[in-house]
Design a protein around this motif. Structure first.
Motif, PDB file in Angstrom:
ATOM      1  N   MET A   1       0.812  -1.193   0.047  1.00 15.59           N
ATOM      2  CA  MET A   1       0.102  -0.017  -0.047  1.00 15.59           C
ATOM      3  C   MET A   1       0.956   1.282  -0.079  1.00 15.59           C
ATOM      4  N   GLN A   7      -1.847  10.832   4.431  1.00 14.17           N
ATOM      5  CA  GLN A   7      -1.871   9.688   5.180  1.00 14.17           C
ATOM      6  C   GLN A   7      -0.292   9.618   6.023  1.00 14.17           C
ATOM      7  N   LYS A  87       0.222  -2.001   7.953  1.00 17.58           N
ATOM      8  CA  LYS A  87      -0.959  -2.574   8.433  1.00 17.58           C
ATOM      9  C   LYS A  87      -0.904  -3.950   9.068  1.00 17.58           C
ATOM     10  N   SER A  97      -4.288   1.573  11.660  1.00 19.84           N
ATOM     11  CA  SER A  97      -4.757   1.419  10.224  1.00 19.84           C
ATOM     12  C   SER A  97      -6.196   1.918  10.106  1.00 19.84           C
ATOM     13  N   ASN A  98      -7.066   1.575  10.908  1.00 20.92           N
ATOM     14  CA  ASN A  98      -8.288   1.994  10.744  1.00 20.92           C
ATOM     15  C   ASN A  98      -8.607   3.464  10.955  1.00 20.92           C
ATOM     16  N   GLU A  99      -7.819   4.494  11.381  1.00 17.62           N
ATOM     17  CA  GLU A  99      -7.956   5.644  11.502  1.00 17.62           C
ATOM     18  C   GLU A  99      -7.589   6.463  10.431  1.00 17.62           C
ATOM     19  N   PRO A 101      -6.755   8.403   7.186  1.00 17.90           N
ATOM     20  CA  PRO A 101      -7.808   8.681   6.306  1.00 17.90           C
ATOM     21  C   PRO A 101      -7.411   8.138   4.868  1.00 17.90           C
ATOM     22  N   ARG A 102      -8.698   7.711   4.348  1.00 19.83           N
ATOM     23  CA  ARG A 102      -8.611   6.882   3.150  1.00 19.83           C
ATOM     24  C   ARG A 102      -8.064   7.653   1.980  1.00 19.83           C
ATOM     25  N   ALA A 103      -7.450   6.760   1.016  1.00 21.33           N
ATOM     26  CA  ALA A 103      -6.801   7.440  -0.158  1.00 21.33           C
ATOM     27  C   ALA A 103      -8.217   7.727  -1.131  1.00 21.33           C
ATOM     28  N   LYS A 104      -7.832   9.008  -1.791  1.00 24.09           N
ATOM     29  CA  LYS A 104      -9.158   9.197  -2.937  1.00 24.09           C
ATOM     30  C   LYS A 104      -8.656   8.561  -4.023  1.00 24.09           C
TER      31      LYS A 104
END
Length: 104
Positions: A1, A7, A87, A97-99, A101-104
């Motif tokens: 990843m 991030q 992760k 890893s759950n916190e 920010p998601r990659a757009k």
């Protein structure tokens, strides 16, 4: 990843208060240390590794080797300290890893 800049910033802020839990000294980066770092990443996801003054290793090189050997991300290298993220494969350890920010 592959981590995005956002991030990495998030992970740097999370790692700020951490102390290095591994010290790489005159024996350098060996298989045992790599295995231990991998195990620690599995449980913690985010750790700091410090290079002692008596090592010939260079922080950027150590970070690159660890990224390749373990499949982790070197979030930051400051002087002789490397911040690593990987992760966890176990859900119970996936707090950080759950916190992220998601990659757009």
């Amino acid at each position: 990843m592959k981590l995005t800049g956002k991030q990495k910033r998030f992970l740097r802020s999370k790692a700020h208060h951490l102390n290095p839990i591994f010290q790489i000294g005159k024996n350098g980066l060996n298989k045992e240390v790599i295995v231990q770092i991998n195990e620690a990443l599995e449980k913690r996801e985010l750790i700091k590794v410090g290079l002692l003054q008596n090592t010939d290793e260079i922080a950027e090189d150590v970070a690159a080797v660890l990224e390749q050997e373990i499949g982790c991300d070197a979030v930051q290298v400051i002087g002789r300290v490397i911040v690593l993220f990987k992760k966890s494969n176990q859900e119970k350890y996936q707090r950080i890893s759950n916190e992220i920010p998601r990659a757009k």
